[in-house]
Design a protein around this motif. Sequence first.
Motif, mmCIF file in Angstrom:
data_model
loop_
_atom_site.group_PDB
_atom_site.id
_atom_site.type_symbol
_atom_site.label_atom_id
_atom_site.label_comp_id
_atom_site.label_asym_id
_atom_site.label_seq_id
_atom_site.Cartn_x
_atom_site.Cartn_y
_atom_site.Cartn_z
ATOM 1 N N GLN A 110 -4.025 7.772 -4.035
ATOM 2 C CA GLN A 110 -3.773 6.418 -4.516
ATOM 3 C C GLN A 110 -2.954 6.522 -5.802
ATOM 4 O O GLN A 110 -3.352 7.231 -6.727
ATOM 5 C CB GLN A 110 -5.088 5.672 -4.788
ATOM 6 C CG GLN A 110 -5.843 5.294 -3.531
ATOM 7 C CD GLN A 110 -5.269 4.042 -2.892
ATOM 8 O OE1 GLN A 110 -4.382 3.410 -3.438
ATOM 9 N NE2 GLN A 110 -5.783 3.689 -1.725
ATOM 10 N N VAL A 111 -1.849 5.804 -5.864
ATOM 11 C CA VAL A 111 -0.941 5.931 -7.008
ATOM 12 C C VAL A 111 -0.551 4.552 -7.532
ATOM 13 O O VAL A 111 -0.206 3.658 -6.752
ATOM 14 C CB VAL A 111 0.340 6.707 -6.622
ATOM 15 C CG1 VAL A 111 1.265 6.837 -7.831
ATOM 16 C CG2 VAL A 111 -0.006 8.084 -6.074
ATOM 17 N N ILE A 112 -0.615 4.399 -8.850
ATOM 18 C CA ILE A 112 -0.057 3.225 -9.514
ATOM 19 C C ILE A 112 1.298 3.646 -10.069
ATOM 20 O O ILE A 112 1.388 4.619 -10.820
ATOM 21 C CB ILE A 112 -0.945 2.736 -10.667
ATOM 22 C CG1 ILE A 112 -2.380 2.506 -10.187
ATOM 23 C CG2 ILE A 112 -0.385 1.467 -11.294
ATOM 24 C CD1 ILE A 112 -3.358 2.231 -11.315
ATOM 25 N N LEU A 113 2.347 2.939 -9.699
ATOM 26 C CA LEU A 113 3.695 3.262 -10.164
ATOM 27 C C LEU A 113 4.142 2.214 -11.173
ATOM 28 O O LEU A 113 4.165 1.016 -10.869
ATOM 29 C CB LEU A 113 4.662 3.309 -8.978
ATOM 30 C CG LEU A 113 6.129 3.619 -9.297
ATOM 31 C CD1 LEU A 113 6.263 4.974 -9.985
ATOM 32 C CD2 LEU A 113 6.964 3.570 -8.027
ATOM 33 N N VAL A 114 4.481 2.656 -12.379
ATOM 34 C CA VAL A 114 4.853 1.746 -13.458
ATOM 35 C C VAL A 114 6.177 2.194 -14.060
ATOM 36 O O VAL A 114 6.331 3.362 -14.420
ATOM 37 C CB VAL A 114 3.778 1.702 -14.568
ATOM 38 C CG1 VAL A 114 4.214 0.770 -15.693
ATOM 39 C CG2 VAL A 114 2.443 1.263 -14.001
ATOM 40 N N HIS A 115 7.137 1.273 -14.153
ATOM 41 C CA HIS A 115 8.393 1.540 -14.853
ATOM 42 C C HIS A 115 8.350 0.739 -16.151
ATOM 43 O O HIS A 115 8.794 -0.407 -16.204
ATOM 44 C CB HIS A 115 9.582 1.142 -13.988
ATOM 45 C CG HIS A 115 9.655 1.890 -12.692
ATOM 46 N ND1 HIS A 115 9.626 3.271 -12.634
ATOM 47 C CD2 HIS A 115 9.733 1.464 -11.401
ATOM 48 C CE1 HIS A 115 9.700 3.659 -11.367
ATOM 49 N NE2 HIS A 115 9.765 2.594 -10.609
ATOM 50 N N ARG A 116 7.803 1.352 -17.185
ATOM 51 C CA ARG A 116 7.454 0.619 -18.403
ATOM 52 C C ARG A 116 8.620 -0.110 -19.034
ATOM 53 O O ARG A 116 8.579 -1.333 -19.231
ATOM 54 C CB ARG A 116 6.844 1.587 -19.416
ATOM 55 C CG ARG A 116 6.307 0.901 -20.656
ATOM 56 C CD ARG A 116 5.975 1.895 -21.749
ATOM 57 N NE ARG A 116 7.180 2.470 -22.360
ATOM 58 C CZ ARG A 116 7.158 3.338 -23.373
ATOM 59 N NH1 ARG A 116 5.992 3.759 -23.860
ATOM 60 N NH2 ARG A 116 8.285 3.810 -23.891
ATOM 61 N N ASP A 117 9.682 0.598 -19.344
ATOM 62 C CA ASP A 117 10.758 -0.015 -20.117
ATOM 63 C C ASP A 117 11.771 -0.717 -19.235
ATOM 64 O O ASP A 117 12.465 -1.621 -19.705
ATOM 65 C CB ASP A 117 11.420 1.050 -20.992
ATOM 66 C CG ASP A 117 10.420 1.642 -21.984
ATOM 67 O OD1 ASP A 117 9.720 0.849 -22.642
ATOM 68 O OD2 ASP A 117 10.310 2.865 -22.067
ATOM 69 N N CYS B 22 13.335 9.477 -19.857
ATOM 70 C CA CYS B 22 14.751 9.737 -20.081
ATOM 71 C C CYS B 22 15.189 8.871 -21.267
ATOM 72 O O CYS B 22 14.360 8.217 -21.894
ATOM 73 C CB CYS B 22 15.590 9.473 -18.834
ATOM 74 S SG CYS B 22 15.630 7.759 -18.279
ATOM 75 N N THR B 23 16.469 8.825 -21.556
ATOM 76 C CA THR B 23 16.913 8.127 -22.759
ATOM 77 C C THR B 23 16.701 6.627 -22.674
ATOM 78 O O THR B 23 16.112 6.015 -23.552
ATOM 79 C CB THR B 23 18.400 8.426 -23.026
ATOM 80 O OG1 THR B 23 18.596 9.833 -23.037
ATOM 81 C CG2 THR B 23 18.826 7.842 -24.366
ATOM 82 N N GLY B 24 17.195 6.012 -21.589
ATOM 83 C CA GLY B 24 17.121 4.559 -21.473
ATOM 84 C C GLY B 24 15.977 4.031 -20.647
ATOM 85 O O GLY B 24 15.681 2.834 -20.682
ATOM 86 N N GLY B 25 15.319 4.902 -19.865
ATOM 87 C CA GLY B 25 14.176 4.469 -19.075
ATOM 88 C C GLY B 25 14.525 3.632 -17.862
ATOM 89 O O GLY B 25 13.660 2.922 -17.337
ATOM 90 N N ARG B 26 15.794 3.730 -17.366
ATOM 91 C CA ARG B 26 16.200 2.882 -16.239
ATOM 92 C C ARG B 26 16.763 3.668 -15.068
ATOM 93 O O ARG B 26 16.790 3.154 -13.954
ATOM 94 C CB ARG B 26 17.258 1.869 -16.700
ATOM 95 C CG ARG B 26 16.744 0.808 -17.642
ATOM 96 C CD ARG B 26 17.825 -0.209 -17.944
ATOM 97 N NE ARG B 26 18.417 -0.711 -16.722
ATOM 98 C CZ ARG B 26 19.732 -0.848 -16.524
ATOM 99 N NH1 ARG B 26 20.576 -0.474 -17.474
ATOM 100 N NH2 ARG B 26 20.193 -1.333 -15.391
ATOM 101 N N HIS B 27 17.230 4.895 -15.295
ATOM 102 C CA HIS B 27 17.896 5.628 -14.221
ATOM 103 C C HIS B 27 17.116 6.884 -13.810
ATOM 104 O O HIS B 27 16.407 6.885 -12.823
ATOM 105 C CB HIS B 27 19.325 6.003 -14.650
ATOM 106 C CG HIS B 27 20.219 4.823 -14.851
ATOM 107 N ND1 HIS B 27 20.722 4.475 -16.088
ATOM 108 C CD2 HIS B 27 20.694 3.907 -13.980
ATOM 109 C CE1 HIS B 27 21.480 3.392 -15.971
ATOM 110 N NE2 HIS B 27 21.488 3.028 -14.701
ATOM 111 N N LEU C 108 22.866 -0.503 -12.385
ATOM 112 C CA LEU C 108 21.812 -0.290 -11.394
ATOM 113 C C LEU C 108 20.614 0.389 -12.049
ATOM 114 O O LEU C 108 20.624 0.673 -13.239
ATOM 115 C CB LEU C 108 22.356 0.551 -10.232
ATOM 116 C CG LEU C 108 23.640 0.034 -9.567
ATOM 117 C CD1 LEU C 108 24.099 1.001 -8.479
ATOM 118 C CD2 LEU C 108 23.432 -1.370 -8.999
ATOM 119 N N ASP C 109 19.585 0.682 -11.260
ATOM 120 C CA ASP C 109 18.447 1.426 -11.788
ATOM 121 C C ASP C 109 18.077 2.526 -10.806
ATOM 122 O O ASP C 109 18.691 2.664 -9.741
ATOM 123 C CB ASP C 109 17.253 0.502 -12.078
ATOM 124 C CG ASP C 109 16.716 -0.197 -10.841
ATOM 125 O OD1 ASP C 109 16.308 0.511 -9.897
ATOM 126 O OD2 ASP C 109 16.690 -1.435 -10.801
ATOM 127 N N GLY C 110 17.075 3.295 -11.161
ATOM 128 C CA GLY C 110 16.718 4.472 -10.389
ATOM 129 C C GLY C 110 16.187 4.214 -9.002
ATOM 130 O O GLY C 110 16.012 5.152 -8.222
#
Length: 330
Positions: free
Chosen positions: A298-305, A274-279, A225-227
Amino acid sequence: MSDLAKIPATADATTDRVVLVTGLSGAGRTACLKALEDIGYEAIDNLPIGLLQLLLEGGGELGGIRRPLAIGVDIRTRDFEVGRLVALIDAAHGATYGANYGDCARDIRLLFLDCDTEVLARRFTETRRRHPLAADRPVMDGIRLERQRIAPLKERADQVIDTSALAPGDLRRRLWTEYALDPRHGVTLTVLSFSYREGLPREADLVFDVRFLKNPHYDAALRPLDGRDPAVARHVESDAGFPPFFEQLTAMLEPLLPRYYEEGKSYLTIALGCTGGRHRSVYVAERLAAWLREAGQQVILVHRDMEQWESRQKIGLPSGEAQTSEKEGP
């Protein structure tokens, strides 16, 4: 009153803007339209040129409501002709409309998405998609032919964005910077999650390390899963260290962000890693973005990795999880 109230809220969006998005097939037109839609545009893809002309001639009203538009057009669009589209854009800018078309004082911009030929070929190969001009020929032939045909659009474009090395999040930030509907919106805030394994984001102004939180990676049920998943959220929230951390984080940002605005800063990126960038980093970024939005920002939300991981999963490429899972740390 919250200190964040000192940063002006976004005013009513500009309604007279039309962004025509074109470019090479596979260069990211769909992602671009989605990003513009998130900003506040009404996004329309593959609108036939005849209807585009009627829309612009009619003052840009859509269903009786005048609003900012983002319209995707390319070689797959019905009745697509480069010369006709260029003439239509010039006319919409007032060169030839005259009295026949009434008052069409619209802010019309042509955005051209370019990309390296080798990168495009790899994208078509990885996704197993057929290039619209390749037919039974190699994909490289189709790319070269398309590049030649639409060259006049690139020359006429108000802006050219090369997506060869742009991740989806990078493209969104670029579009937000260039096509925000209200120039008076104060500080544009980007909340970004990332993996330390992939390196610090260069654009980050503030970086917070959340690797001290309980790691869902070690729970077999949570690992895939992811965060954004409620189960992962509950796991992270169960860490006794999370509530005081988040409270202190927001308590620090509340008086700090208005000071950036007062100093004239237009863009601010808050990165959580965090370590893996997913949780963990993804969950904390989601929480922080929600808190800022509740405060009227106003917010831009980015989950890069995580975005890169999802992209590789969709096209069946190795994600690197098997090779790195043993190295996942707290």
